[in-house]
Design a protein around this motif. Structure first.
Motif, PDB file in Angstrom:
ATOM      1  N   LYS A 226      35.060  29.989  27.898  1.00 23.79           N
ATOM      2  CA  LYS A 226      35.749  30.494  29.076  1.00 23.79           C
ATOM      3  C   LYS A 226      35.387  31.950  29.346  1.00 23.79           C
ATOM      4  N   ASP A 227      35.618  32.365  30.595  1.00 22.11           N
ATOM      5  CA  ASP A 227      35.445  33.774  30.959  1.00 22.11           C
ATOM      6  C   ASP A 227      36.711  34.532  30.580  1.00 22.11           C
ATOM      7  N   ILE A 228      36.700  35.093  29.387  1.00 19.90           N
ATOM      8  CA  ILE A 228      37.859  35.814  28.861  1.00 19.90           C
ATOM      9  C   ILE A 228      37.394  37.131  28.263  1.00 19.90           C
ATOM     10  N   ASP A 229      38.143  38.195  28.493  1.00 15.72           N
ATOM     11  CA  ASP A 229      37.933  39.453  27.788  1.00 15.72           C
ATOM     12  C   ASP A 229      38.861  39.491  26.574  1.00 15.72           C
ATOM     13  N   VAL A 240      47.485  45.193  17.860  1.00 11.68           N
ATOM     14  CA  VAL A 240      47.700  44.570  19.161  1.00 11.68           C
ATOM     15  C   VAL A 240      46.389  43.928  19.614  1.00 11.68           C
ATOM     16  N   ALA A 241      46.486  42.724  20.141  1.00  6.42           N
ATOM     17  CA  ALA A 241      45.332  42.008  20.677  1.00  6.42           C
ATOM     18  C   ALA A 241      45.677  41.494  22.065  1.00  6.42           C
ATOM     19  N   SER A 242      44.666  41.288  22.888  1.00  8.71           N
ATOM     20  CA  SER A 242      44.908  40.766  24.235  1.00  8.71           C
ATOM     21  C   SER A 242      43.727  39.931  24.694  1.00  8.71           C
ATOM     22  N   LEU A 243      44.041  38.965  25.556  1.00  5.70           N
ATOM     23  CA  LEU A 243      43.043  38.114  26.195  1.00  5.70           C
ATOM     24  C   LEU A 243      43.287  38.184  27.696  1.00  5.70           C
ATOM     25  N   CYS A 244      42.258  38.578  28.442  1.00  2.00           N
ATOM     26  CA  CYS A 244      42.393  38.715  29.889  1.00  2.00           C
ATOM     27  C   CYS A 244      41.516  37.694  30.589  1.00  2.00           C
ATOM     28  N   THR A 245      42.137  36.852  31.397  1.00  2.00           N
ATOM     29  CA  THR A 245      41.411  35.869  32.190  1.00  2.00           C
ATOM     30  C   THR A 245      40.817  36.550  33.412  1.00  2.00           C
ATOM     31  N   PHE A 246      39.555  36.269  33.716  1.00  2.00           N
ATOM     32  CA  PHE A 246      38.921  36.892  34.871  1.00  2.00           C
ATOM     33  C   PHE A 246      39.693  36.542  36.143  1.00  2.00           C
ATOM     34  N   PRO A 247      39.769  37.457  37.116  1.00  2.00           N
ATOM     35  CA  PRO A 247      40.545  37.197  38.339  1.00  2.00           C
ATOM     36  C   PRO A 247      40.062  35.940  39.068  1.00  2.00           C
ATOM     37  N   PHE A 248      41.022  35.206  39.629  1.00  2.00           N
ATOM     38  CA  PHE A 248      40.665  34.039  40.435  1.00  2.00           C
ATOM     39  C   PHE A 248      41.499  34.044  41.713  1.00  2.00           C
ATOM     40  N   ARG A 249      40.928  33.474  42.763  1.00  2.00           N
ATOM     41  CA  ARG A 249      41.612  33.449  44.055  1.00  2.00           C
ATOM     42  C   ARG A 249      42.769  32.455  44.044  1.00  2.00           C
ATOM     43  N   GLN A 280      41.493  48.313  34.766  1.00  2.00           N
ATOM     44  CA  GLN A 280      40.362  49.073  35.271  1.00  2.00           C
ATOM     45  C   GLN A 280      39.107  48.203  35.372  1.00  2.00           C
ATOM     46  N   ARG A 281      38.868  47.384  34.359  1.00  2.00           N
ATOM     47  CA  ARG A 281      37.655  46.556  34.336  1.00  2.00           C
ATOM     48  C   ARG A 281      37.698  45.475  35.405  1.00  2.00           C
ATOM     49  N   HIS A 282      38.844  44.834  35.581  1.00  2.00           N
ATOM     50  CA  HIS A 282      38.884  43.626  36.409  1.00  2.00           C
ATOM     51  C   HIS A 282      39.323  43.851  37.849  1.00  2.00           C
TER      52      HIS A 282
END
Length: 331
Positions: A226-229, A240-249, A280-282
């Motif tokens: 998957k597209d995950i950061d 602390v850990a995090s998973l960010c899903t790429f933006p979707f419409r 900031q990234r997404h």
């Protein structure tokens, strides 16, 4: 494609049997019917339009439609995870005129029987909910873990301006360390080759965009496609850990996006650092409106709301709600 229900599930309840429910595998051709059935889900923020086509291509996932007089009236998606031991239920949709008639329960029962016939080693049914659990729910399910849900809204251009004014240091970061993004090698090392994440993740569970996974190689193989950061505060001993899903419409209107961030750990300052880095990234290339949903340890919710409103100037969309991972044994 019609499924022979006589081979895959018990007798339907009398009322629904007379109503003539038929069960079929979902196809790309059913997309418009499904969208028409669920167009008002989540106030126009439904993720299904973006995920539907990819769901049909996933291994070990089954997407079933219930039809009445040939018309689609319900959908359920089931995917087998955790080395084949867990049946993860997602995406329930029931047409407005059919709600409250028991269709959802019958559809879930059908899906369960179908999955058990294909994957006899399945032991547990798991799902993630954001509504209030009642006495009947506690009779059916046991709670695995909870996360607080923080939903905020902003214009991407406004947020970029605010982040530019604040920078990624100074008053926002109280430590000199910066969050680290993980590549596949680092992810394997942290999550599979050591036990350091056991104390960071709630109930040793990776919850990614509403999907709960045990820390297993087969599940990591799913997630890494998957597209995950992936981010942590320290690659050696993360707090602390995090998973960010790429933006979707989302279909609420033109130029509307959804951004989901799953945050694990109890340190507020470190959680804010990673939250800012993901933002900031997404949002750097986005134009328009963004609905950002952050899942985090419940005691951090109020403090993160204050940070979002006073420091970032974004709008709180709804008050505190919880993401609950629940499961029941497959009988």
């Amino acid at each position: 494609m019609k499924i022979d229900t006589s081979l895959t599930m018990p007798q339907l309840p009398e009322g629904l049997s007379k109503a003539g429910l038929q069960f079929t595998l979902a196809t790309e051709e059913d997309f418009e019917d499904i969208m028409a059935m669920s167009k008002d889900i989540y106030g126009g923020l439904d993720y299904l339009p973006t995920r539907y086509t990819s769901w049909l291509q996933e291994a070990n996932r089954t997407v079933i439609l219930a039809r009445k007089q040939g018309k689609v009236i319900a959908l359920e998606s089931v995917v087998v995870i955790d080395n084949g031991e867990t049946m993860l239920v997602e995406g329930l949709r029931v047409a407005p005129q059919e709600r409250g008639k028991g269709v959802a329960g019958v559809l879930l029962r059908f899906c369960s029987e179908l999955v058990k016939s294909k994957f006899p080693e399945v032991k547990v049914t798991r799902l993630t909910r954001d509504d209030t659990l009642g006495p009947k729910d506690f009779q059916k399910y046991r709670i695995i873990t909870k996360q607080g849900i923080l939903l905020v809204r902003f214009r991407a251009e406004d947020l970029k301006q605010r982040l530019s004014e604040l920078g990624l240091g100074g008053e926002i970061h109280s430590t000199n360390a910066s969050p680290a993004r993980l590549d596949h090698t680092a992810i394997h090392k942290l999550y599979l080759m050591s036990d350091v994440m056991q104390g960071v993740l709630p109930h040793a569970t990776i919850i990614q965009d509403w999907q709960p996974f045990k820390i297993l190689p087969s599940n990591m193989a799913i997630l890494l496609k998957k597209d995950i950061d992936w981010m942590v505060d320290d690659v050696s001993v993360p707090t602390v850990a995090s998973l960010c899903t790429f933006p979707f419409r989302v279909p609420i209107g033109d130029d509307w996006y959804y951004l989901n961030i799953d945050m694990f750990g109890k340190n507020l300052d470190l959680a804010r650092q990673q939250f800012l880095c993901h933002l900031q990234r997404h949002t750097a290339t986005l134009k328009g409106h963004v609905m950002c949903q952050i899942f985090l340890d419940p005691p951090l919710w109020k403090h993160m709301v204050e940070f979002c409103q006073s420091t970032l100037g974004v709008e709180l969309v709804k008050e505190y709600t919880e993401q609950c991972v629940v499961e029941s044994d497959v009988i």
